[in-house]
Scaffold this active site. Structure first.
Site, mmCIF file in Angstrom:
data_model
loop_
_atom_site.group_PDB
_atom_site.id
_atom_site.type_symbol
_atom_site.label_atom_id
_atom_site.label_comp_id
_atom_site.label_asym_id
_atom_site.label_seq_id
_atom_site.Cartn_x
_atom_site.Cartn_y
_atom_site.Cartn_z
ATOM 1 N N ASN A 1 -10.296 0.371 0.309
ATOM 2 C CA ASN A 1 -8.575 0.429 0.300
ATOM 3 C C ASN A 1 -8.041 0.011 -1.237
ATOM 4 O O ASN A 1 -8.148 -1.248 -1.364
ATOM 5 C CB ASN A 1 -8.055 -0.613 1.636
ATOM 6 C CG ASN A 1 -6.486 -0.799 1.429
ATOM 7 O OD1 ASN A 1 -5.975 -0.038 0.685
ATOM 8 N ND2 ASN A 1 -5.988 -1.031 2.591
ATOM 9 N N CYS B 1 0.760 -1.093 -0.063
ATOM 10 C CA CYS B 1 0.214 -0.138 -0.033
ATOM 11 C C CYS B 1 0.809 1.074 0.039
ATOM 12 O O CYS B 1 0.324 2.301 -0.353
ATOM 13 C CB CYS B 1 -0.906 0.151 1.224
ATOM 14 S SG CYS B 1 -2.243 -1.304 1.090
ATOM 15 N N HIS C 1 -2.802 7.175 3.255
ATOM 16 C CA HIS C 1 -3.522 6.008 2.549
ATOM 17 C C HIS C 1 -4.793 5.763 3.110
ATOM 18 O O HIS C 1 -5.064 5.953 4.249
ATOM 19 C CB HIS C 1 -2.552 4.903 2.970
ATOM 20 C CG HIS C 1 -3.050 3.630 2.440
ATOM 21 N ND1 HIS C 1 -3.614 3.291 1.174
ATOM 22 C CD2 HIS C 1 -2.960 2.478 3.185
ATOM 23 C CE1 HIS C 1 -4.028 2.153 1.279
ATOM 24 N NE2 HIS C 1 -3.813 1.457 2.299
HETATM 25 N N1 COA Z 1 -18.008 -8.417 9.605
HETATM 26 C C1 COA Z 1 -18.791 -8.659 10.584
HETATM 27 N N2 COA Z 1 -17.601 -8.999 11.810
HETATM 28 C C2 COA Z 1 -16.690 -9.034 11.404
HETATM 29 C C3 COA Z 1 -16.009 -8.651 10.155
HETATM 30 C C4 COA Z 1 -16.928 -8.693 9.269
HETATM 31 N N3 COA Z 1 -16.313 -7.926 7.975
HETATM 32 N N4 COA Z 1 -14.646 -8.875 10.252
HETATM 33 C C5 COA Z 1 -14.212 -9.336 11.425
HETATM 34 N N5 COA Z 1 -15.383 -9.308 12.309
HETATM 35 C C6 COA Z 1 -15.574 -10.083 13.732
HETATM 36 C C7 COA Z 1 -14.613 -10.734 13.994
HETATM 37 O O1 COA Z 1 -14.401 -12.207 13.762
HETATM 38 C C8 COA Z 1 -14.364 -10.606 15.415
HETATM 39 O O2 COA Z 1 -15.480 -11.519 16.039
HETATM 40 P P1 COA Z 1 -15.301 -12.356 17.359
HETATM 41 O O3 COA Z 1 -14.949 -11.281 18.326
HETATM 42 O O4 COA Z 1 -16.397 -12.979 17.456
HETATM 43 O O5 COA Z 1 -13.936 -12.955 17.388
HETATM 44 C C9 COA Z 1 -15.187 -9.210 15.685
HETATM 45 O O6 COA Z 1 -15.626 -8.821 14.493
HETATM 46 C C10 COA Z 1 -14.100 -7.974 16.129
HETATM 47 O O7 COA Z 1 -12.905 -8.140 15.355
HETATM 48 P P2 COA Z 1 -11.783 -7.319 15.444
HETATM 49 O O8 COA Z 1 -10.685 -7.818 14.535
HETATM 50 O O9 COA Z 1 -11.486 -7.124 16.891
HETATM 51 O O10 COA Z 1 -12.337 -5.908 14.760
HETATM 52 P P3 COA Z 1 -11.818 -4.341 14.671
HETATM 53 O O11 COA Z 1 -12.733 -3.574 15.404
HETATM 54 O O12 COA Z 1 -10.230 -4.461 15.000
HETATM 55 O O13 COA Z 1 -11.844 -4.347 13.022
HETATM 56 C C11 COA Z 1 -10.579 -4.331 11.245
HETATM 57 C C12 COA Z 1 -11.103 -4.867 12.296
HETATM 58 C C13 COA Z 1 -9.958 -5.080 10.317
HETATM 59 C C14 COA Z 1 -11.708 -3.417 10.598
HETATM 60 C C15 COA Z 1 -9.521 -3.246 11.759
HETATM 61 O O14 COA Z 1 -8.719 -3.797 12.798
HETATM 62 C C16 COA Z 1 -8.899 -2.562 10.968
HETATM 63 O O15 COA Z 1 -9.114 -1.670 10.289
HETATM 64 N N6 COA Z 1 -7.398 -2.720 10.855
HETATM 65 C C17 COA Z 1 -6.421 -2.193 10.009
HETATM 66 C C18 COA Z 1 -6.582 -2.784 8.797
HETATM 67 C C19 COA Z 1 -5.998 -2.249 7.544
HETATM 68 O O16 COA Z 1 -6.266 -1.007 7.394
HETATM 69 N N7 COA Z 1 -5.160 -2.995 6.626
HETATM 70 C C20 COA Z 1 -4.426 -2.632 5.488
HETATM 71 C C21 COA Z 1 -3.374 -1.747 5.793
HETATM 72 S S1 COA Z 1 -2.659 -1.369 4.260
#
Ligand code: COA
Length: 321
Positions: A278, A113, A248
């Site tokens: 993204n 990215c 980004h």
């Molecule tokens: N829909 C519904 N539930 C979802 C889901 C979706 N698309 N994706 C994950 N979940 C669930 C998980 O399974 C988890 O369930 P559990 O508690 O029963 O295990 C719950 O939601 C919470 O997951 P968590 O990973 O703690 O959520 P979060 O608040 O951290 O959000 C992201 C997840 C991925 C949105 C967040 O961590 C994020 O944006 N991270 C950065 C990712 C990124 O930008 N990457 C590219 C960088 S270049």
């Protein structure tokens, strides 16, 4: 001193739109979850016959037209991408062919990215050395082909698209003031995609993107904020001098957190992640083109582009528009 100035911007996103409601039909997710966790409402998905170099060619034609530069006048094409249709030839070579940019040498930069900022930094240095006078810098990705559409942790986050800028060598105040690049391979397991070289005998069975979202989130906010301050300090400038920043576009919550850390109001942190999701290396040049064509930046404005991605990689460019 000779600077590389951005003389034209262009972007292209595929026609097909997939909304969060579309995802609800085949995935255990909801529009409410995706919007509240990421700010994303929809993403664009490339048609079966569209590759990263096709998206890039469309974006590049718009940037070249705005800059008043003909493809044959280009000396260099640098592409940030990790989703080219070939391992080789590079997407740069494919774009050079499609544009008819006969004179330009062309290559790709792999920094996930952060690919556009790494590509931009490369091009700027060629301009400074003097051998390159007109260049095309592109970010183009078809990320939707790298995710497992059964994995709700990753597939909801990404979209396809391309953005491009034309750089011209110029004396004066305007242009790219500095670029700042960083990598830390110690964090490679937080975000990665197995490649063709992963197995000695056959292509990898599972080539999908893997991510530890929570960890990536934390490192991204710090890295994107720190590198913004580093770029300002290197130029003796302050946060207050910034008209707008273009981080980004990974997640609206990351954008909000950076704004908070840098004391910048929401109007100064550009965001279009709600519409395009993204798009990896394409995200900054698409954002820049949307802002530029939308009249949000004017000649003389100080803007900052800052990226973060797998590697880990991160970087920034400070620009006097
Ligand atoms: N829909 C519904 N539930 C979802 C889901 C979706 N698309 N994706 C994950 N979940 C669930 C998980 O399974 C988890 O369930 P559990 O508690 O029963 O295990 C719950 O939601 C919470 O997951 P968590 O990973 O703690 O959520 P979060 O608040 O951290 O959000 C992201 C997840 C991925 C949105 C967040 O961590 C994020 O944006 N991270 C950065 C990712 C990124 O930008 N990457 C590219 C960088 S270049």
């Amino acid at each position: 001193m000779i600077k590389a100035r951005i003389a034209g911007t262009g972007s292209y996103v595929p026609e097909k739109v997939v909304t969060n409601f579309d995802l609800e039909k085949f995935l255990d997710t909801s529009d409410e979850w995706i919007v509240s966790r990421t700010g994303i409402h929809q993403r664009h998905v490339a048609a079966a016959d569209e590759n990263a170099s096709d998206l890039a060619t469309q974006a590049s034609r718009k940037a070249l037209e705005m800059a008043g530069v003909a493809p044959e006048e280009l000396d260099l094409i640098v592409v940030g991408t990790v989703t080219g249709e070939f391992t080789f030839p590079s997407s740069g070579c494919m774009i050079q062919k499609k544009l008819g940019a006969r004179k330009a040498f062309a290559f790709d930069v792999s920094a996930a990215c952060s690919g556009f900022i790494f590509a931009l930094s490369n091009a700027v240095n060629y301009h400074r050395l003097g051998g390159v006078k007109r260049s095309l810098v592109i970010g183009s990705e078809v990320m939707t082909r790298t995710v497992d559409w059964k994995d709700r942790n990753t597939c909801v986050l990404f979209g396809d698209g391309a953005g491009a800028v034309v750089l011209v060598s110029e004396e004066g105040e305007r242009g790219i003031l500095s670029t700042h690049l960083h990598s830390d391979g110690n964090f490679s397991e937080l975000l990665y995609q197995p490649g063709l070289g992963a197995s000695p005998t056959e292509p990898p069975q599972d080539h999908f993107v893997k991510m530890q979202g929570n960890e990536v989130f934390k490192v991204a906010v710090k890295a994107l904020s720190d590198v913004a301050l580093e770029a300002l300090e290197a130029n003796g400038l302050r946060k207050e001098d910034l008209k707008m920043i273009f981080p980004h576009q990974a997640n609206k919550r990351i954008l909000d957190a950076i704004g908070k850390r840098l004391d910048l109001g929401p109007e100064k942190v550009f965001s279009n992640v709600d519409q395009v999701a993204n798009t990896s290396a394409a995200s900054i040049p698409i954002a820049l083109d949307h802002a530029h064509r939308g009249g949000k930046i004017q000649p003389g404005d100080l803007i900052l582009l800052n990226a973060f991605g797998g590697g880990l990689t991160w970087g920034a460019a400070l620009v006097r528009w």
